[in-house]
Design a protein around this motif. Structure first.
Motif, PDB file in Angstrom:
ATOM      1  N   GLN A   1      35.771  42.193  37.970  1.00 40.12           N
ATOM      2  CA  GLN A   1      35.568  43.752  37.603  1.00 40.12           C
ATOM      3  C   GLN A   1      35.629  44.560  38.704  1.00 40.12           C
ATOM      4  O   GLN A   1      36.130  45.796  38.568  1.00 40.12           O
ATOM      5  CB  GLN A   1      34.107  44.027  36.906  1.00 40.12           C
TER       6      GLN A   1
ATOM      7  N   PRO B   1      39.607  48.468  39.091  1.00 41.87           N
ATOM      8  CA  PRO B   1      39.951  49.734  39.203  1.00 41.87           C
ATOM      9  C   PRO B   1      41.152  49.915  40.432  1.00 41.87           C
ATOM     10  O   PRO B   1      41.844  50.617  40.655  1.00 41.87           O
ATOM     11  CB  PRO B   1      38.812  50.379  39.673  1.00 41.87           C
TER      12      PRO B   1
ATOM     13  N   LYS C   1      44.532  49.029  39.101  1.00 37.17           N
ATOM     14  CA  LYS C   1      44.816  50.222  38.360  1.00 37.17           C
ATOM     15  C   LYS C   1      45.372  51.316  39.231  1.00 37.17           C
ATOM     16  O   LYS C   1      46.476  51.906  38.907  1.00 37.17           O
ATOM     17  CB  LYS C   1      43.865  50.644  37.468  1.00 37.17           C
ATOM     18  N   GLU C   2      44.860  51.427  40.152  1.00 34.31           N
ATOM     19  CA  GLU C   2      45.198  52.568  41.181  1.00 34.31           C
ATOM     20  C   GLU C   2      46.371  52.184  41.604  1.00 34.31           C
ATOM     21  O   GLU C   2      47.493  52.995  41.834  1.00 34.31           O
ATOM     22  CB  GLU C   2      44.020  52.785  42.303  1.00 34.31           C
TER      23      GLU C   2
ATOM     24  N   LYS D   1      42.458  47.543  48.730  1.00 31.21           N
ATOM     25  CA  LYS D   1      43.721  48.203  48.324  1.00 31.21           C
ATOM     26  C   LYS D   1      44.883  48.020  49.260  1.00 31.21           C
ATOM     27  O   LYS D   1      45.815  48.021  49.117  1.00 31.21           O
ATOM     28  CB  LYS D   1      43.491  49.560  47.890  1.00 31.21           C
TER      29      LYS D   1
END
Length: 98
Positions: free
Chosen positions: A28, A32, A35-36, A88
């Motif tokens: 989880q 994000p 997605k980014e 990221k």
């Protein structure tokens, strides 16, 4: 599913596969970030999610023993693989080399 999966990861376009489960906390946390990265890279990479609970044969085939596991495919070959939460920066570095 196997035939569809093989066709998808055999493309020239890099395909990042996120092996995850709904109950997995670290998975989880990755959502994000993925997605980014997908939004930033647009058509340069395709990001797909594979629920290991619903697709155990595919997870086993690629040696997914812990989740999240990210595998980058291009032309049907594994170009990069990492288990656990990935930053990221680390993810974009791996994708830029594809």
């Amino acid at each position: 599913m196997k035939g569809k999966f093989d066709a998808l990861v055999s493309q020239d376009q890099p395909v990042l596969v996120d092996f995850y489960a709904d109950w997995c906390g670290p998975c989880q946390m990755m959502a994000p970030v993925l997605k980014e990265v997908a939004q930033e890279l647009g058509d340069k990479v395709k990001v797909i999610k594979i629920d290991v609970d619903k697709n155990q044969p595919i997870a086993q085939r690629f040696g997914v023993r812990s989740i999240p596991t990210l595998i980058l495919f291009q032309g049907g070959e594994i170009k990069w693989k990492k288990a656990g939460v990935v930053t990221k920066r680390e993810l974009t570095q791996a994708l830029s080399q594809a």
